[in-house]
Design a protein around this motif. Sequence first.
Motif, PDB file in Angstrom:
ATOM      1  N   ARG A 197      10.215 -16.784   4.937  1.00  0.00           N
ATOM      2  CA  ARG A 197      10.439 -15.611   6.198  1.00  0.00           C
ATOM      3  C   ARG A 197       9.130 -14.787   7.274  1.00  0.00           C
ATOM      4  N   LEU A 198       8.421 -15.023   7.919  1.00  0.00           N
ATOM      5  CA  LEU A 198       7.489 -14.573   9.100  1.00  0.00           C
ATOM      6  C   LEU A 198       7.939 -13.246   9.610  1.00  0.00           C
ATOM      7  N   ASN A 199       7.032 -12.035   8.858  1.00  0.00           N
ATOM      8  CA  ASN A 199       6.857 -10.957   8.948  1.00  0.00           C
ATOM      9  C   ASN A 199       5.986 -10.719   9.908  1.00  0.00           C
ATOM     10  N   TYR A 200       5.888  -9.828  11.387  1.00  0.00           N
ATOM     11  CA  TYR A 200       5.109  -9.130  11.819  1.00  0.00           C
ATOM     12  C   TYR A 200       5.152  -7.758  12.302  1.00  0.00           C
ATOM     13  N   LEU A 201       3.922  -7.468  11.846  1.00  0.00           N
ATOM     14  CA  LEU A 201       3.815  -6.085  12.042  1.00  0.00           C
ATOM     15  C   LEU A 201       2.817  -5.207  13.138  1.00  0.00           C
ATOM     16  N   VAL A 202       3.403  -4.095  13.369  1.00  0.00           N
ATOM     17  CA  VAL A 202       3.424  -3.374  14.916  1.00  0.00           C
ATOM     18  C   VAL A 202       2.604  -2.495  14.027  1.00  0.00           C
ATOM     19  N   ASN A 203       1.434  -1.676  14.444  1.00  0.00           N
ATOM     20  CA  ASN A 203       1.157  -0.243  14.172  1.00  0.00           C
ATOM     21  C   ASN A 203       0.758   0.655  14.742  1.00  0.00           C
ATOM     22  N   LEU A 204       2.057   1.407  14.802  1.00  0.00           N
ATOM     23  CA  LEU A 204       2.234   2.337  16.559  1.00  0.00           C
ATOM     24  C   LEU A 204       1.393   3.564  15.744  1.00  0.00           C
ATOM     25  N   LYS A 205       1.189   3.879  15.091  1.00  0.00           N
ATOM     26  CA  LYS A 205       0.093   5.150  15.151  1.00  0.00           C
ATOM     27  C   LYS A 205      -0.410   4.950  13.692  1.00  0.00           C
ATOM     28  N   SER A 206      -1.930   5.034  13.871  1.00  0.00           N
ATOM     29  CA  SER A 206      -2.786   4.839  12.368  1.00  0.00           C
ATOM     30  C   SER A 206      -4.050   6.183  12.508  1.00  0.00           C
ATOM     31  N   GLY A 207      -3.744   6.151  10.814  1.00  0.00           N
ATOM     32  CA  GLY A 207      -5.412   6.865  11.103  1.00  0.00           C
ATOM     33  C   GLY A 207      -4.276   8.264  10.890  1.00  0.00           C
ATOM     34  N   LEU A 208      -4.585   9.285  10.666  1.00  0.00           N
ATOM     35  CA  LEU A 208      -4.119  10.698  10.910  1.00  0.00           C
ATOM     36  C   LEU A 208      -3.560  11.284   9.740  1.00  0.00           C
ATOM     37  N   CYS A 209      -3.654  10.956   8.357  1.00  0.00           N
ATOM     38  CA  CYS A 209      -2.341  10.688   7.398  1.00  0.00           C
ATOM     39  C   CYS A 209      -2.958  12.572   7.133  1.00  0.00           C
ATOM     40  N   PRO A 210      -1.666  13.171   6.119  1.00  0.00           N
ATOM     41  CA  PRO A 210      -2.105  14.142   5.475  1.00  0.00           C
ATOM     42  C   PRO A 210      -1.697  13.712   4.203  1.00  0.00           C
ATOM     43  N   GLU A 211      -1.466  12.591   3.782  1.00  0.00           N
ATOM     44  CA  GLU A 211      -1.257  12.170   2.327  1.00  0.00           C
ATOM     45  C   GLU A 211      -2.775  11.423   1.697  1.00  0.00           C
ATOM     46  N   TYR A 258      -5.943   4.221  -2.349  1.00  0.00           N
ATOM     47  CA  TYR A 258      -5.641   3.351  -1.762  1.00  0.00           C
ATOM     48  C   TYR A 258      -6.032   2.934  -0.652  1.00  0.00           C
ATOM     49  N   CYS A 259      -5.066   3.794   0.514  1.00  0.00           N
ATOM     50  CA  CYS A 259      -5.503   3.439   1.983  1.00  0.00           C
ATOM     51  C   CYS A 259      -7.051   4.216   2.508  1.00  0.00           C
ATOM     52  N   SER A 260      -6.769   3.426   3.645  1.00  0.00           N
ATOM     53  CA  SER A 260      -8.344   3.603   4.660  1.00  0.00           C
ATOM     54  C   SER A 260      -7.266   4.899   5.551  1.00  0.00           C
ATOM     55  N   GLN A 261      -6.159   4.596   5.629  1.00  0.00           N
ATOM     56  CA  GLN A 261      -5.793   6.063   6.710  1.00  0.00           C
ATOM     57  C   GLN A 261      -5.536   7.439   5.997  1.00  0.00           C
ATOM     58  N   ARG A 262      -5.917   7.232   4.622  1.00  0.00           N
ATOM     59  CA  ARG A 262      -5.669   8.759   3.922  1.00  0.00           C
ATOM     60  C   ARG A 262      -6.795   9.801   4.727  1.00  0.00           C
ATOM     61  N   LEU A 263      -5.738  10.898   4.129  1.00  0.00           N
ATOM     62  CA  LEU A 263      -6.360  11.972   4.448  1.00  0.00           C
ATOM     63  C   LEU A 263      -8.036  12.573   3.605  1.00  0.00           C
ATOM     64  N   GLY A 264      -9.117  12.827   4.333  1.00  0.00           N
ATOM     65  CA  GLY A 264     -10.903  12.072   4.679  1.00  0.00           C
ATOM     66  C   GLY A 264     -10.783  11.076   4.307  1.00  0.00           C
ATOM     67  N   SER A 265     -10.542   9.662   4.732  1.00  0.00           N
ATOM     68  CA  SER A 265     -10.823   8.656   4.676  1.00  0.00           C
ATOM     69  C   SER A 265     -12.088   7.973   5.540  1.00  0.00           C
ATOM     70  N   GLY A 312     -15.548   3.761   1.939  1.00  0.00           N
ATOM     71  CA  GLY A 312     -14.982   5.119   2.318  1.00  0.00           C
ATOM     72  C   GLY A 312     -13.289   5.470   1.829  1.00  0.00           C
ATOM     73  N   THR A 313     -12.619   5.204   1.003  1.00  0.00           N
ATOM     74  CA  THR A 313     -12.007   5.066   0.003  1.00  0.00           C
ATOM     75  C   THR A 313     -12.370   4.866  -1.384  1.00  0.00           C
ATOM     76  N   PRO A 314     -11.271   5.805  -2.209  1.00  0.00           N
ATOM     77  CA  PRO A 314     -12.002   5.914  -3.659  1.00  0.00           C
ATOM     78  C   PRO A 314     -11.275   4.979  -4.591  1.00  0.00           C
ATOM     79  N   LEU A 315     -10.669   4.033  -4.361  1.00  0.00           N
ATOM     80  CA  LEU A 315     -10.570   2.717  -4.821  1.00  0.00           C
ATOM     81  C   LEU A 315     -12.449   1.888  -4.392  1.00  0.00           C
ATOM     82  N   GLN A 316     -12.820   2.036  -3.405  1.00  0.00           N
ATOM     83  CA  GLN A 316     -13.208   0.843  -3.143  1.00  0.00           C
ATOM     84  C   GLN A 316     -13.935   0.522  -4.135  1.00  0.00           C
ATOM     85  N   GLY A 317     -14.116  -0.880  -4.200  1.00  0.00           N
ATOM     86  CA  GLY A 317     -14.918  -2.121  -5.460  1.00  0.00           C
ATOM     87  C   GLY A 317     -13.912  -1.780  -6.572  1.00  0.00           C
TER      88      GLY A 317
END
Length: 355
Positions: free
Chosen positions: A52-66, A70-77, A240-245
């Motif tokens: 099965r091939l899945n295709y991802l469309v990013n409707l809204k990127s970054g600016l997340c309060p969580e 691990y996430c590049s979109q996290r608060l303070g990233s 730029g995230t706590p889990l870099q490296g």
Amino acid sequence: MNLSEMVQAGLDRRSATPEQALEILRSPDEMTMPIVAAAGRLRRRFFANRVRLNYLVNLKSGLCPEDCSYCSQRLGSRADIMTYSWADPAVVDDAVEAGIAGGARRVCLVASGHGPSRRDVDRVSGLVSDLKTRHPDVEVCVCLGFVDDEKAATLHEAGADAYNHNANTSRSHYESICSTHTYQDRMDTVEVLKRNGLSPCSGVIAGMGETDEELVDVIWDLRRHGVDSVPVNFLLPFEGTPLQGQGRELTPQRCLRILSMVRFVHPDAEVRAAAGREMHLRTMQPVALEVVNSIFLGDYLTSEGAAGAKDLDMIRDAGFVPEGQTGATDRAPAEEPTEVPIRHRGIGSQLPVNA
């Protein structure tokens, strides 16, 4: 480790025990290929030679309060990613059509944030309804964060087939990864999805400092919650995230054993090699198709994947067939793939958006 016994259990739709799952993870590298071959028997029993091939469309990127570590979109990233609010519907349509032209059978509409407002749900429901009108045979999966019964029901009524809400890591490890919500919050959301007719898609991110026991625990908990699809992500250690490296233990052999363990616990569920497969599986990606029956085509949310045409070549060369194409049950040669213009990160790396 009795692989024959584990295979027979899987063929009967029974999961490997936690002890057996641990044995798989802790096996030496020289046992990896026999384990893959055994897991492959389950994959082929329930999914034949289809991918099965899945295709991802990013409707809204970054600016997340969580604050998920691990996430590049996290608060303070401080990660160098595109950030934007809701994308223009015309741009979304173009991206969706590109993915479907490339062979995608499921389109994943994703937006960052804790969860959608009522207005956001109505906005996405309109996109879902339009997509299903044009392509009734294409599945639509939505990923918007935490939702309640009313919002989940609205998305389902609009035509959404599935909803992604990853567990990411185990209950015991969760506080080390995120402080703005809990593991239980995520499991409660999985139950909301099931109550409202949305197929639950929930998986993990391996390589975040979890123990083998914790990895087995979350995979088993997802089985208990009856998820239909299990995406297995391998940590992309964004700067730029706590889990870099982190994630250096994710050798190709280790990744194949993780995927095999998931297959033995979820013998009849969709298992997807998701983000990080290119980085960590490297030249062993075709071997992973012996275990998984699903991959993303092209790019991810904020990182580049393989070119779509390259993925299609890999599938064909490994003897598999994209779901929906000729030969997807009898192993006949796949049709020549359409040229795939998929090289953007979601849709935000080069295209205009609306605020």
